[in-house]
Design a protein around this motif. Structure first.
Motif, mmCIF file in Angstrom:
data_model
loop_
_atom_site.group_PDB
_atom_site.id
_atom_site.type_symbol
_atom_site.label_atom_id
_atom_site.label_comp_id
_atom_site.label_asym_id
_atom_site.label_seq_id
_atom_site.Cartn_x
_atom_site.Cartn_y
_atom_site.Cartn_z
ATOM 1 N N GLU A 133 0.872 -1.173 0.000
ATOM 2 C CA GLU A 133 0.000 0.000 0.000
ATOM 3 C C GLU A 133 0.906 1.219 0.000
ATOM 4 O OE1 GLU A 133 -2.888 -0.302 3.174
ATOM 5 O OE2 GLU A 133 -3.994 -1.802 2.015
ATOM 6 N N VAL A 153 1.251 4.939 0.613
ATOM 7 C CA VAL A 153 0.555 6.047 1.274
ATOM 8 C C VAL A 153 1.350 7.327 1.041
ATOM 9 C CG1 VAL A 153 -0.105 7.019 3.524
ATOM 10 C CG2 VAL A 153 -0.636 4.627 2.993
ATOM 11 N N ARG A 197 1.480 11.456 1.889
ATOM 12 C CA ARG A 197 0.958 12.399 2.896
ATOM 13 C C ARG A 197 1.445 13.823 2.646
ATOM 14 N NH1 ARG A 197 -0.701 9.318 7.526
ATOM 15 N NH2 ARG A 197 0.124 7.197 7.442
ATOM 16 N N THR A 216 -1.541 13.409 10.055
ATOM 17 C CA THR A 216 -2.726 13.001 10.817
ATOM 18 C C THR A 216 -2.715 11.474 10.867
ATOM 19 O OG1 THR A 216 -5.105 13.413 11.105
ATOM 20 C CG2 THR A 216 -4.382 12.876 8.877
ATOM 21 N N GLY A 217 -3.734 10.883 11.476
ATOM 22 C CA GLY A 217 -3.872 9.429 11.469
ATOM 23 C C GLY A 217 -2.693 8.726 12.109
ATOM 24 N N SER A 218 -2.253 7.648 11.451
ATOM 25 C CA SER A 218 -1.216 6.798 12.065
ATOM 26 C C SER A 218 0.129 7.510 12.160
ATOM 27 C CB SER A 218 -1.073 5.485 11.291
ATOM 28 O OG SER A 218 -0.453 5.696 10.051
ATOM 29 N N LEU A 219 0.367 8.497 11.285
ATOM 30 C CA LEU A 219 1.658 9.205 11.330
ATOM 31 C C LEU A 219 1.805 9.992 12.635
ATOM 32 C CD1 LEU A 219 4.264 10.002 9.736
ATOM 33 C CD2 LEU A 219 3.019 12.040 9.011
ATOM 34 N N TYR A 244 3.351 0.242 3.079
ATOM 35 C CA TYR A 244 2.773 -0.676 4.072
ATOM 36 C C TYR A 244 2.597 -2.030 3.390
ATOM 37 C CZ TYR A 244 1.700 3.448 6.886
ATOM 38 O OH TYR A 244 1.812 4.612 7.624
ATOM 39 N N ASP A 252 -1.442 -4.761 8.166
ATOM 40 C CA ASP A 252 -0.763 -3.894 7.188
ATOM 41 C C ASP A 252 0.383 -3.082 7.806
ATOM 42 O OD1 ASP A 252 -2.761 -4.789 5.486
ATOM 43 O OD2 ASP A 252 -3.936 -2.976 5.598
ATOM 44 N N ASP A 281 -4.001 13.175 2.800
ATOM 45 C CA ASP A 281 -3.194 11.985 2.502
ATOM 46 C C ASP A 281 -4.054 10.998 1.714
ATOM 47 O OD1 ASP A 281 -4.823 10.672 4.385
ATOM 48 O OD2 ASP A 281 -3.389 10.945 5.996
ATOM 49 N N PHE A 282 -3.432 9.982 1.174
ATOM 50 C CA PHE A 282 -4.201 8.955 0.460
ATOM 51 C C PHE A 282 -3.373 7.682 0.327
ATOM 52 C CE2 PHE A 282 -1.982 11.368 -2.842
ATOM 53 C CZ PHE A 282 -1.474 10.398 -3.677
ATOM 54 N N LYS A 283 -4.089 6.608 0.010
ATOM 55 C CA LYS A 283 -3.447 5.306 -0.204
ATOM 56 C C LYS A 283 -3.760 4.845 -1.614
ATOM 57 C CE LYS A 283 -5.625 1.706 0.276
ATOM 58 N NZ LYS A 283 -6.317 0.758 -0.651
ATOM 59 N N ASP A 318 -12.884 6.616 0.902
ATOM 60 C CA ASP A 318 -12.478 5.483 1.753
ATOM 61 C C ASP A 318 -10.950 5.417 1.855
ATOM 62 O OD1 ASP A 318 -15.041 4.599 2.166
ATOM 63 O OD2 ASP A 318 -14.785 2.642 1.200
ATOM 64 N N CYS A 339 -8.754 8.155 0.903
ATOM 65 C CA CYS A 339 -8.106 9.482 0.953
ATOM 66 C C CYS A 339 -8.641 10.225 2.174
ATOM 67 C CB CYS A 339 -8.501 10.360 -0.232
ATOM 68 S SG CYS A 339 -8.181 9.727 -1.851
ATOM 69 N N ARG A 340 -7.897 11.226 2.603
ATOM 70 C CA ARG A 340 -8.467 12.178 3.569
ATOM 71 C C ARG A 340 -8.629 13.527 2.858
ATOM 72 N NH1 ARG A 340 -4.989 9.482 7.627
ATOM 73 N NH2 ARG A 340 -6.389 8.442 9.112
ATOM 74 N N ARG A 342 -14.766 6.324 10.911
ATOM 75 C CA ARG A 342 -13.790 5.849 11.903
ATOM 76 C C ARG A 342 -14.011 6.525 13.254
ATOM 77 N NH1 ARG A 342 -10.059 7.269 7.597
ATOM 78 N NH2 ARG A 342 -9.405 5.445 6.409
HETATM 79 P P1 TMP Z 1 -3.278 6.149 8.157
HETATM 80 O O1 TMP Z 1 -3.060 7.529 8.694
HETATM 81 O O2 TMP Z 1 -4.320 5.375 8.917
HETATM 82 O O3 TMP Z 1 -1.996 5.385 8.004
HETATM 83 O O4 TMP Z 1 -3.873 6.318 6.690
HETATM 84 C C1 TMP Z 1 -3.213 7.056 5.691
HETATM 85 C C2 TMP Z 1 -4.096 7.153 4.454
HETATM 86 O O5 TMP Z 1 -4.210 5.889 3.834
HETATM 87 C C3 TMP Z 1 -5.532 7.613 4.730
HETATM 88 O O6 TMP Z 1 -5.947 8.454 3.670
HETATM 89 C C4 TMP Z 1 -6.335 6.350 4.725
HETATM 90 C C5 TMP Z 1 -5.576 5.460 3.781
HETATM 91 N N1 TMP Z 1 -5.603 4.046 4.154
HETATM 92 C C6 TMP Z 1 -6.373 3.173 3.422
HETATM 93 O O7 TMP Z 1 -7.009 3.533 2.453
HETATM 94 N N2 TMP Z 1 -6.365 1.856 3.786
HETATM 95 C C7 TMP Z 1 -5.660 1.385 4.837
HETATM 96 O O8 TMP Z 1 -5.691 0.169 5.112
HETATM 97 C C8 TMP Z 1 -4.874 2.316 5.595
HETATM 98 C C9 TMP Z 1 -4.071 1.866 6.781
HETATM 99 C C10 TMP Z 1 -4.891 3.633 5.216
#
Ligand code: TMP
Length: 236
Positions: free
Chosen positions: A90, A92, A94, A98-101, A121, A129, A176-178, A198, A200-201, A217
């Motif tokens: 995956e 990602v 940014r 935000t989020g996991s970072l 990831y 992941d 951010d986006f994946k 789903d 992207c943010r 979430r």
């Molecule tokens: P995170 O901050 O949770 O790591 O997510 C970073 C970006 O990636 C956020 O836009 C959501 C996206 N993402 C997914 O689409 N699928 C996933 O499994 C994860 C962990 C993040």
């Protein structure tokens, strides 16, 4: 092109075979999951919204020179796509922390990053992941070579440039986006899966309101209203 047997069911999509072995049908589901399905829900019409949003964004990216798996949209929930072997990474990208970072590194939520950050990831639900580096990718044979990793980073950054500008014109900040990539029969790396709220943010540039899956979430309200707003702005 008719759907044939179900090939794969993921959290947000089903993939079906077709009479052409090089083509599949991707059906967007209404299901929502967070934290690797620790939290589950469903919102009628979400799949159709993501199908429309992803189709628009893939078309935008194709116009910008990014090769994608999308062939055409069949109806509200279904896309005809090229069959690819998904690279289990995956990617990602940014712009804002935000989020996991923020959780992982203690960076203040909302901090503008000094440069575009690209992370990898390992796509494996059973391991949640985990974040990995270039060496892990090579060690685990997730890609053929280091140049493929460089290509994934380049594509991630290029997609970011195109989408960030597009959304800024619509007063949405791409936080951010994946993205996921696959390899087709000729060995081309194609943008695959989907790009939607789903994955992207999006933050409204004027109100800071969240218009993405964080609404689900974090129990902030109705996802469908937000996703409809994202689609409305894309179609502007
Ligand atoms: P995170 O901050 O949770 O790591 O997510 C970073 C970006 O990636 C956020 O836009 C959501 C996206 N993402 C997914 O689409 N699928 C996933 O499994 C994860 C962990 C993040």
């Amino acid at each position: 092109m008719e759907k044939q047997s179900l090939l794969y069911e993921g959290k947000a999509k089903r993939l079906y075979e077709t009479e052409d072995e090089n083509l599949l049908v991707a059906e967007f589901k209404d299901d929502l999951t967070a934290g690797n399905a620790a939290k589950k829900g469903s919102e009628e019409g979400k799949g159709a919204l993501n199908c429309k949003i992803s189709t628009q964004l893939f078309a935008l990216l194709e116009k910008g020179g990014i090769k994608t798996h999308l062939v055409k949209t069949l109806d509200d929930n279904n896309q005809l796509i090229k069959a690819v072997k998904i690279i289990p990474i995956e990617v990602v990208v940014r712009n804002i922390a935000t989020g996991s970072l923020t959780k992982r590194l203690g960076i203040k939520d909302g901090t503008e990053l000094p440069f575009t950050l690209v992370e990898f990831y390992y796509k494996d639900d059973s391991l949640n992941d985990p974040i990995i580096n270039d060496q892990h990718c090579i060690m685990m044979d997730l890609v053929k070579s280091e140049s493929d990793l460089e290509e994934l980073k380049r594509l991630g950054r290029e997609i970011n440039v195109i989408m960030k500008r597009f959304f800024a014109e619509r007063r949405l900040s791409l936080v951010d986006f994946k993205v996921e990539f696959g390899v087709d029969a000729e060995g081309n790396i194609l943008l695959s899966d989907e790009i939607s709220p789903d994955s992207c943010r999006f933050w409204d540039m004027d109100t800071n309101e969240k218009l993405d899956k964080d609404i689900f979430r974090q129990d902030l309200g109705n996802v469908k209203v937000a996703y409809e707003e994202v689609l409305r702005r894309i179609l502007k």
